[in-house]
Write a protein that holds these residues in place. Sequence first.
Motif, PDB file in Angstrom:
ATOM      1  N   VAL A 611      31.706  96.024   4.282  1.00  0.00           N
ATOM      2  CA  VAL A 611      32.667  95.697   5.348  1.00  0.00           C
ATOM      3  C   VAL A 611      31.927  95.161   6.567  1.00  0.00           C
ATOM      4  O   VAL A 611      32.335  94.170   7.172  1.00  0.00           O
ATOM      5  N   LYS A 717      39.227  99.020  10.166  1.00  0.00           N
ATOM      6  CA  LYS A 717      39.337  97.817   9.338  1.00  0.00           C
ATOM      7  C   LYS A 717      39.806  98.144   7.923  1.00  0.00           C
ATOM      8  O   LYS A 717      40.536  97.356   7.297  1.00  0.00           O
ATOM      9  N   TYR A 718      39.403  99.315   7.394  1.00  0.00           N
ATOM     10  CA  TYR A 718      39.796  99.692   6.033  1.00  0.00           C
ATOM     11  C   TYR A 718      41.315  99.676   5.878  1.00  0.00           C
ATOM     12  O   TYR A 718      41.848  99.207   4.869  1.00  0.00           O
ATOM     13  N   LEU A 721      42.753  96.075   5.560  1.00  0.00           N
ATOM     14  CA  LEU A 721      42.328  95.176   4.482  1.00  0.00           C
ATOM     15  C   LEU A 721      43.487  94.865   3.540  1.00  0.00           C
ATOM     16  O   LEU A 721      44.179  95.769   3.060  1.00  0.00           O
ATOM     17  N   GLU A 725      41.507  90.829   0.173  1.00  0.00           N
ATOM     18  CA  GLU A 725      40.247  91.124   0.862  1.00  0.00           C
ATOM     19  C   GLU A 725      39.475  92.220   0.138  1.00  0.00           C
ATOM     20  O   GLU A 725      38.245  92.161   0.016  1.00  0.00           O
TER      21      GLU A 725
END
Length: 795
Positions: A611, A717-718, A721, A725
């Motif tokens: 990531v 961010k996880y 996604l 992605e």
Amino acid sequence: MAIKKSELYSSLWKSCDELRGGMDASQYKDYVLVLLFVKYVSDKYAGQKDAMVEIPKGGGFSDMVALKGDKEIGDKINKIISKLAEANNLKGVIDQTDFNDPAKLGSGRDMVDRLSNLVGIFDKPELNFRGNRAEGDDLLGDAYEYLMRHFATESGKSKGQFYTPAEVSRIMAKVIGIRAAKSGTQTIYDPTCGSGSLLLKGHDEAKSATGKDLAIYGQENDLATWALAKMNMFLHDSPSAEIWKGNSLASPHFTEKGGLKTFDFVVANPPFSSKAWSNGVNTEHDPFGRFAFGVPPPKNGDYAFLLQVLASLKSTGKGAIIMPHGVLFRGNVEAEIRKQIVRRGFIKGIIGLPPNLFYGTGIPACIIVLDKENATPRKGIFMIDASKGFQKDGNKNRLREQDIHKIVDAFNTQNEISKFSRMVALAEIEANDFNLNLPRYVDSTEPEDLQDIDGHLRGGIPDCDISDLDRYWQVFPNLRATLFASFHRPGYSVLKVEQSEIKQTIYGHLEFETFQQSVTKLFEKWKATQTRMLKEIAVADKPKKLIQALAEDLLETFKKAKLLDPYDVYQHLMDYWAETMQDDAYLLVMEGWKAVLDGEPNTDLIPTTLVISRYFAADHTAIEQLEAGRDAVTRRMEELDEEHGGEDGLLAEAKNDKGKLTKASAKARIEEIADDKDAGDELKTLKDYSGLIEKEAAANKKVKEAMKAFDEKVTAKYAKLSKDEIKTLVVDDKWMGTLAAVVQSELDRVSQALTGRIKQLAERYATPLPKLTEEVQTLAARVNSHLKKISATWN
């Protein structure tokens, strides 16, 4: 969060830790596999009407779970198992083990805790066998193999014979033609079936190829191992298998019309060189006609079992038996039996295996492949010496995936490979008096690296040694001229570049670059095809089918690559599958493409490094710069301390009782000497150091704040996604990125091998003998001169 497949099997093995101390390691399986059996049939059949296995009231795994902490847990588990056994005609099979034995399980609280913990290990939501099927993709098939391998390892040399390594079982299943089975009415038999692994591997090989279930028959003499085999058949969805207890030589159970029942396929791994094989056997007038070619020696039963297998094959039957190498060359009556078998064309092939594969013995063994159907027209025996291909696994050797594949490919295609496989004509075997010892026919020894005396005497690298690298020159035809020039005498050459420049010359050569590009193109083509497939992984898919398709395509792709061994590339993929991809794939088919599981980032599937690399590279670089600035301050502090922190140094008096120079101790010393006109240097140094302490603290604060914000950004961010992605991170960045590096490592190995050999030759012939002699004489003269001077001084 879903448990990793590898972690699950490790946790199952930990169940054995609950049993340590009170019993021999060989007895662990008696407890663990009974619990595995009860757990499996309970999950699969409980509550079902007309089920293949009846789970009676009070006779299932849930009843065991309810006993955790019960002071009578041992006795009550015995009763649960007894109910299950009575309901399913399994008396004497699953109820042999005593769960209330204080000598093995401890007494009182020790037994309660031990058995409660043992049951608890199997009471995991992840260990759910509902709807699963062995050797497809279920948890059970792999869990069973994992446990059996470890049981055999722990049991020691004399007690591990119940288990044939799965790799050997797979080879046998693949070389007897079982994938061509025509119907479910065909049969497979093992006269010494042990825990049944050979039968099940053959059954599963036919099932995967044809969708047909072969009828399974087996006989086993040892009571505990027979019970294990019976349970194993249930655990692998083959409860209709006929597994009988008894000595198949003295009292064969499967007979018809006064003779032995015959089968379509027969596999066997009998005890090697049994000294008591003839007990109870009528060797003079065998009613089953097994000894028409001769009666084996009374103290060695190898050929008795081989003849049993032959007699149990239909006229169209095919089989395989594991034997010690001695059966290939021993004399006397065994030689006569061997001659008769060979002359009748019954032996299709012989596969020599590495030593120390089996748990009952360390001696090397071979697989003898039998084929009655094509015996009459047979003109030769296909021989493979696979003794060199293996890896160390603890105190045993183990066949790698590439070893299995190479053996099976060579055998099934009858492909002759130098120093590995060869079709040997029966006429040649007859000329060798029917001795089948593999080294007579397949020379697997590495060629000796001969030294050239004339090259040592007069210098120059022998052209014949350079020409031995012809496989490289075929791919790099002009590289040889770049590296070597003719010597002043024919038949010898010299290196045109410095030894230190050999690798650079090879790497930088246009032909090597072209070679690299060709291999990279092959990988990219494979990658493009397989990336699409990998990104289509869905819940309930079969990871085993996935890796099979992936690996087979990779192997076929790299068969087109020059200088690379495609089986080496294949092994890299299989290793990565075992280490990482397998857990990822099983997670995906259970949970889907999810970046967050149970409210936490799914870092097992998507490591944070991926990531960061794709989305936060600039942020990471900024933090690295902050860390570099802080580290520079720290290094300056260390330099000052090293320069002035000694016993008489300018910073010595500022250290605290523990010998450390801290902000507080430095401040106290500064205040103490502030008005001392003679302490100027010390005061300046202390102030410099104190300033650095403050700078380091400020820098540390900045780094921590930046790291905290950075971690929060990455974690957030996880959840953002998208599925696409996630697929890019896992398939493109993680899986394919790793495999691309693997291919590069194989390219590096090519250049390193060529570089190493050229350097070796250059060093070997760098200094001819006359020059060495001259140098020795010069050095000797110097030594003598020094000795004379020393002698003169003494005198």
